[in-house]
Design a protein around this motif. Structure first.
Motif, PDB file in Angstrom:
ATOM      1  N   TYR C  75       0.865  -1.175   0.000  1.00  0.00           N
ATOM      2  CA  TYR C  75       0.000   0.000   0.000  1.00  0.00           C
ATOM      3  C   TYR C  75       0.903   1.226   0.000  1.00  0.00           C
ATOM      4  CZ  TYR C  75      -3.871   3.091   1.343  1.00  0.00           C
ATOM      5  OH  TYR C  75      -4.829   4.072   1.369  1.00  0.00           O
ATOM      6  N   ALA C 407      -7.124  -1.318  13.558  1.00  0.00           N
ATOM      7  CA  ALA C 407      -6.199  -0.981  12.470  1.00  0.00           C
ATOM      8  C   ALA C 407      -6.254  -2.033  11.369  1.00  0.00           C
ATOM      9  CB  ALA C 407      -4.781  -0.873  13.024  1.00  0.00           C
ATOM     10  N   LYS C 408      -6.261  -3.299  11.766  1.00  0.00           N
ATOM     11  CA  LYS C 408      -6.286  -4.374  10.765  1.00  0.00           C
ATOM     12  C   LYS C 408      -7.606  -4.354   9.985  1.00  0.00           C
ATOM     13  CE  LYS C 408      -2.245  -6.196  11.862  1.00  0.00           C
ATOM     14  NZ  LYS C 408      -1.071  -5.730  11.121  1.00  0.00           N
ATOM     15  N   ILE C 411      -7.771  -1.876   7.148  1.00  0.00           N
ATOM     16  CA  ILE C 411      -7.147  -2.332   5.901  1.00  0.00           C
ATOM     17  C   ILE C 411      -8.226  -2.880   4.957  1.00  0.00           C
ATOM     18  CG2 ILE C 411      -5.617  -4.090   4.918  1.00  0.00           C
ATOM     19  CD1 ILE C 411      -3.916  -3.861   7.493  1.00  0.00           C
ATOM     20  N   PHE C 415      -7.737   1.289   3.522  1.00  0.00           N
ATOM     21  CA  PHE C 415      -6.849   2.323   4.048  1.00  0.00           C
ATOM     22  C   PHE C 415      -5.672   1.710   4.787  1.00  0.00           C
ATOM     23  CE2 PHE C 415     -10.898   4.517   3.720  1.00  0.00           C
ATOM     24  CZ  PHE C 415     -10.511   5.668   3.058  1.00  0.00           C
ATOM     25  N   HIS C 416      -4.564   2.416   4.757  1.00  0.00           N
ATOM     26  CA  HIS C 416      -3.466   2.045   5.632  1.00  0.00           C
ATOM     27  C   HIS C 416      -3.868   2.450   7.042  1.00  0.00           C
ATOM     28  CE1 HIS C 416       0.467   1.828   7.539  1.00  0.00           C
ATOM     29  NE2 HIS C 416       0.849   1.096   6.509  1.00  0.00           N
ATOM     30  N   PRO C 417      -3.534   1.642   8.040  1.00  0.00           N
ATOM     31  CA  PRO C 417      -3.859   2.035   9.413  1.00  0.00           C
ATOM     32  C   PRO C 417      -3.158   3.310   9.855  1.00  0.00           C
ATOM     33  CG  PRO C 417      -3.357  -0.296   9.291  1.00  0.00           C
ATOM     34  CD  PRO C 417      -2.980   0.294   7.958  1.00  0.00           C
ATOM     35  N   PRO C 468      -7.291  -8.600   8.920  1.00  0.00           N
ATOM     36  CA  PRO C 468      -8.010  -8.278   7.693  1.00  0.00           C
ATOM     37  C   PRO C 468      -8.538  -9.530   6.982  1.00  0.00           C
ATOM     38  CG  PRO C 468      -5.643  -8.211   7.302  1.00  0.00           C
ATOM     39  CD  PRO C 468      -5.828  -8.504   8.758  1.00  0.00           C
TER      40      PRO C 468
END
Lengths: 425, 126, 500
Positions: C75, C407-408, C411, C415-417, C468
């Motif tokens: 990413y 955060a995962k 993804i 999106f990037h975390p 994810p």
């Protein structure tokens, strides 16, 4: 957006800044320029530098041809605009490539572990020295005077406040190799590491095994430095060293007035927890598929803070990618042939010049000026659009009227002949 | 959960005394807080430990935790098993995954440590 | 979720070593125009290697496909918002890449004559001038290769100055919100570290600081705005406290993207600071480097800057090596010149007004995100935020979902975390920095995603915990990687012939 925030203006978002911390005038930087103007500006600056000169300078920065594919790959946004691969699931591209990079550095150096890169070769030297201090529990560092003079300066800057005394040892005036007797006399039970460079700053190949033998006898580690990575394509890897640190600029990285480059540190398995910088390891994902991730991060500053192995954070990932692509293109056969061309060209030019040292050399050597000053020789060469060698007296006061010359696969025979003619005048 | 014959520290180490030798480990509470343990750094045999001073460290993927010695004395043995199988510390912290054995130089120090019930109260309140 | 991501072809790819077949090549070299030398004779027997065992043997097409396939597993900012707090992941203008590759800039050797390097030196001089103006400082060195390298340079400057006054002192105070590089750097410069607790507004408490500062204090290392995105409103007073005891103030410039054109560290009392040119000035992060950690300092620290220094000799630039009080080099040559070229191109493209505008947009974007998410995530500090905002996972943790899990899951939404679990002073931190790059559309998509995840946490926490779900690589086992490190490829032992 302001309505959602509940602010009247963007300026109001800064109202809480104390008055005496605010800049009450515009920055003294001219208004923005268009893309065209910027391209023109930098082209003009570039033209003020040397363009179209043949170049015989080495001394840690080498002119090697850069295959087109290298820039094609590093220009891909997925590499160029990504971040340190902390989120492994969406950074497998970078992680896989670093794993390949680490492997190739191990293959080249004969070591078991290589990190994901350091800032450059020069800063890798003090990092390697600090590593030896941690691994041995000793404090003293011995460094050969044949190590790149600027690398030694960097070592001294880092060492000064770390309780890490640095002492130098000399070289043999005949061969240009390190003085093994002086090394043997200076290494003692306080010595954590002995630092040598091979090929050394004069281009001379050192006997890594002999130096390692002397260091190991006193329980010190041997740290071998390289600046010309292409030599590894042909030369026996420094297996007897405990730590190998070096500069990869030769692998597709443009000289770029000295940076950005990429350094590495490689070592034996048993020192893996002492190595600074990022490391990528192999593992599996939740579905059992091979995957890679950053590992042994507990060595690093973001976790261990003041107890970290180093404060290093940024590495040189994109530059390491360039090197990885370069090494894949040249491969097993090509790197050897490339190194052989460098060797042959340097020996061709050297055969036409008076040499200062008798030691065996790879693609750099020291020529002794005869009659005229080497500065005058360089001045004459410039008129022929040739940049000559590096006068060494500034770094080695005893090496009066000498210059360090370098040939690579890009050096042409006609330029070498011209250089030799001017030198002999 | 917490053996009665162990003595505990506020930093979550335990010590069990066999004659003049103290067997030292970290508590179940400590291993849970750390999560999956990936590496254990232990002192060399012969090291002289001092009560309350760092003895080594335990690492998870994203954290390092110092081990403080609950007693003073010379390290006479370390648990070699942990080098190749750090996960044992998660599985059996009060048994097979002891860390080091120390020959006590000041056996009275034990009196400053917590009993199992005090320790349980302590971690309940923490 | 479908607004940003859909399933897409993702190709498998072996490692280069597994791809290799004997004799394959991907290079060309011209014929040798000099006599070939026998390596054994030239280098000595025993000094040459037979081969580089298991080194790649692939074609040019193999190389292109290999790395292109790998690239699709990454990413980058080019794919969308990259909200890593304190990392300032802004767009990397491509013209900067072009100009850095200009022949006269990319192919100059650091030791070529100064008369043939004037263009490069002029670029460095101009960048030094711009950075001094932006920071309100008197002198700039471009030598440090990265932020932490700049920190080391800055702390060594402080040490040298104090030493020249007779006493280098012993400790450096670091707030508990600081980047890990700060304490690590202080140690490398021979100082002990004293951690300073932030107050409940997330900033340095002047009274606690005053108690900590004594005649053994060399400096305070402060980040402003700090890592919770809050401007240290008492910064002038903070600097005065240090100065009154003869100590100095170092500023970590990681968050300078909140200040350019608005506020200058040199004006609010900072003695020395570094800039991350790869953050504030948009040079590409490139998967973790290269960076550049230019250091800006006040007049009283200038004599100690690493050498050589740019100087004017008549109408020409020259390198001055005569610097008796310098701390010495921190690296070979002059700095990451290629990065410097890109940073200057960025500054020129924006100009003074544009740089200020970028700061304002960055702060606007962060405040907008803060407002949109504060009903769904626990806002760590109520203080006004600058270019980044920090939430805690308090609400979600009640359902067993932590910041790393959210955060995962992010993804999966394309999106990037954000930065996970940092700063350490916020429990379960989500640290979000959008930068000025992002449009309202992209930011709304991002906020919608985080709000949707907050709802998922209530409805189906297990699903979030396993994220994810859409990536080609599922959650990676970092524990096994650390327990038994495999950090290089090795050929598996050949299968025995009898087994074939």
């Amino acid at each position: 957006m302001l309505r959602v925030i509940g602010a009247e203006s963007i300026d109001s978002l800064f109202e809480h800044l104390p008055e005496n911390a605010r800049l009450n005038r515009p920055l003294d930087i001219p208004p923005g320029k268009s893309e065209f103007e910027i391209v023109e500006h930098f082209r003009a600056r570039g033209e003020e530098n040397a363009i179209g000169y043949a170049n015989f300078l080495g001394a840690g920065v080498y002119h090697h041809y850069r295959p087109v594919v290298c820039d094609v790959i590093v220009s891909r946004g997925e590499f160029l605009t990504s971040y340190t691969p902390y989120q492994a699931e969406i950074a497998q591209g970078t992680l896989t490539q670093i794993f390949e990079f680490q492997t190739m550095i191990c293959q080249l150096t004969g070591m078991d572990v290589a990190n994901a890169s350091m800032y450059d070769g020069s800063s890798a030297v003090p990092e390697a020295a600090m590593m030896a201090v941690r691994a041995t529990g000793r404090d003293k560092i011995l460094v050969a005077r044949t190590v790149h003079p600027e690398y030694r300066e960097v070592l001294r800057t880092y060492a000064r406040y770390q309780g890490m005394p640095v002492e130098e040892f000399g070289y043999d005036g005949e061969t240009g190799e390190i003085d093994l007797n002086e090394l043997e006399a200076k290494v003692d039970e306080h010595t954590a590491g002995v630092i040598i460079q091979s090929p050394n700053f004069f281009g001379i190949v050192e006997g890594v095994g002999n130096a390692a033998g002397i260091a190991h006898k006193k329980g010190a580690l041997l740290i071998d430095i390289f600046t010309e990575a292409v030599a590894l394509g042909l030369m026996e890897p420094p297996r007897q060293a405990d730590i190998v640190a070096g500069e990869l600029q030769s692998f597709a990285i443009p000289p770029s007035y000295g940076g950005p480059f990429a350094g590495i540190i490689a070592t034996k398995e048993k020192f893996i927890r002492q190595i600074p910088g990022r490391l990528v390891g192999e593992t599996k994902d939740a579905n059992g598929k091979r995957a890679f991730c950053l590992t042994l991060s507990t060595r690093e500053q973001h976790i261990r803070r003041e107890k970290a192995t180093s404060n290093i954070c940024t590495n040189q990932a994109l530059i390491a990618l360039m090197a990885t692509v370069y090494l894949s293109l040249y491969g097993k056969q090509g790197l050897r042939e490339l190194a052989h061309q460098n060797l042959s060209k340097a020996h061709y030019l050297a055969s036409k010049l008076p040499l200062k040292f008798q030691g065996r050399f790879f693609n750099e050597f020291v020529a002794q000026g005869n009659g005229r000053s080497v500065e005058a020789v360089n001045q004459d060469l410039l008129e022929k659009k040739i940049i000559g060698g590096l006068p060494l007296e500034r770094y080695y006061p005893e090496l009066k009227n000498t210059m360090l010359l370098c040939c690579t696969e890009m050096s042409r025979r006609n330029h070498m002949d011209e250089l030799a003619e001017v030198f002999a005048k | 959960m917490y053996p009665e014959n162990f003595h505990y520290t506020k930093e979550h180490e335990w010590v069990r005394v066999d004659a003049e030798v103290g067997v030292i480990g970290i508590t179940d509470h400590a291993q849970k807080e750390l999560g999956d343990i990936v590496y254990v750094d232990l002192p060399k045999v012969g090291t002289v430990a001092e009560q309350g001073k760092t003895l080594g460290s335990v690492e998870s993927v994203k954290a390092v935790s110092d081990i403080y010695s609950p007693v003073s004395g010379e390290v006479v043995e370390i648990n070699e098993l942990l080098a190749s199988a750090p996960e044992k510390l998660n599985e059996d912290p009060h048994g097979g995954a002891w860390l080091v054995k120390i020959k006590l130089s000041a056996p009275d120090e034990i009196k400053q440590l917590m009993s199992a019930s005090d320790y349980q109260k302590y971690i309940g309140a923490e | 979720m479908e607004k940003k991501v859909r399933s897409h072809i993702s190709q498998n790819e072996p490692l280069l070593f597994e791809l290799s077949s004997p004799g394959k090549i991907g290079y060309q070299l011209p014929d040798l125009d000099v006599p070939a030398v026998d390596p054994e004779k030239a280098l000595g027997a025993g000094q040459t290697r037979r081969e580089i065992e298991d080194f790649p043997e692939v074609s040019e097409v193999d190389v292109i496909r290999h790395f292109t396939r790998l690239s699709t597993w990454n990413y980058g900012i080019d794919l969308g918002l990259f909200p890593l707090g304190s990392c300032t992941m802004k767009y990397n203008p491509r013209v900067n890449e072009l100009v850095a590759r200009t022949e006269g800039l990319a192919w100059i050797h650091p030791y070529q004559p100064e008369s043939l390097s004037q263009g490069a030196m002029e670029i460095m001089a101009e960048l030094e001038r711009c950075l001094a103006e932006i920071t309100g400082m008197d002198a700039v060195t471009l030598q440090p290769a990265a932020g932490a390298h700049g920190e080391l340079t800055g702390v060594l400057l402080i040490r040298s100055l104090l030493e020249s006054k007779g006493n280098p002192r012993r400790k450096i105070i670091v707030p508990d919100s600081a980047h890990g590089t700060n304490p690590a750097t202080a140690m490398m410069a021979g100082y002990t570290v004293e951690n300073l607790k932030s107050n409940d507004l997330g900033v340095v408490d002047p009274e606690a600081l005053a108690r900590a500062v004594d005649e053994n204090t060399a400096a305070l290392m402060v980040t402003n705005p700090n890592t919770v995105g809050v401007f240290e409103e008492e910064i002038v007073k903070v600097c005065e406290i240090l100065h009154s005891k003869g100590a100095l103030v170092y500023m970590d410039g990681a968050n300078m993207n909140a200040l350019v054109g608005i506020s200058r560290p040199g004006d609010f009392g900072i003695d020395v600071m570094h800039l991350n040119l790869h953050k504030t000035f948009s040079t590409p992060h490139g998967g973790g480097g290269p960076g550049s950690g230019a250091v800006a300092a006040k007049k009283h620290l200038e004599p100690f800057l690493p050498g050589p220094r740019l100087a004017r000799k008549g109408s020409q630039w020259t390198w001055n090596y005569d610097l008796p009080r310098s701390i010495g080099r921190v690296r070979a040559y002059y700095g990451n010149f290629g990065v410097l070229v890109r940073a200057l191109a960025y500054i020129m493209a924006h100009g003074g007004p544009g740089l200020r505008r970028a700061t304002m947009d960055a702060v606007l974007n962060a405040n907008y995100i803060r407002r949109r998410l504060e009903a769904h995530y626990h806002l760590a500090y109520k203080s006004p935020c600058m270019h980044e905002v920090v939430f805690g996972d308090d609400h979600q943790a009640k359902r067993g979902v932590k910041t790393g899990d959210i955060a995962k899951r992010l993804i999966d939404y394309g999106f990037h975390p954000y930065t996970v679990s940092f700063p350490l002073i916020v429990h379960g931190a989500l640290m979000i920095e959008p930068t000025e790059t992002e449009s309202k559309q992209e930011i709304d998509l991002f906020c919608d995603s985080l709000i949707a995840i907050a709802e998922e946490v209530e409805r189906d926490p297990q699903m979030v915990l396993k994220a994810p779900h859409t990536t080609r690589t599922a959650r990676v086992d970092e524990v096994s990687a650390a327990r038994r490190p495999v950090v290089r490829w090795r050929r598996e032992p050949a299968q025995s012939k009898a087994a074939d």
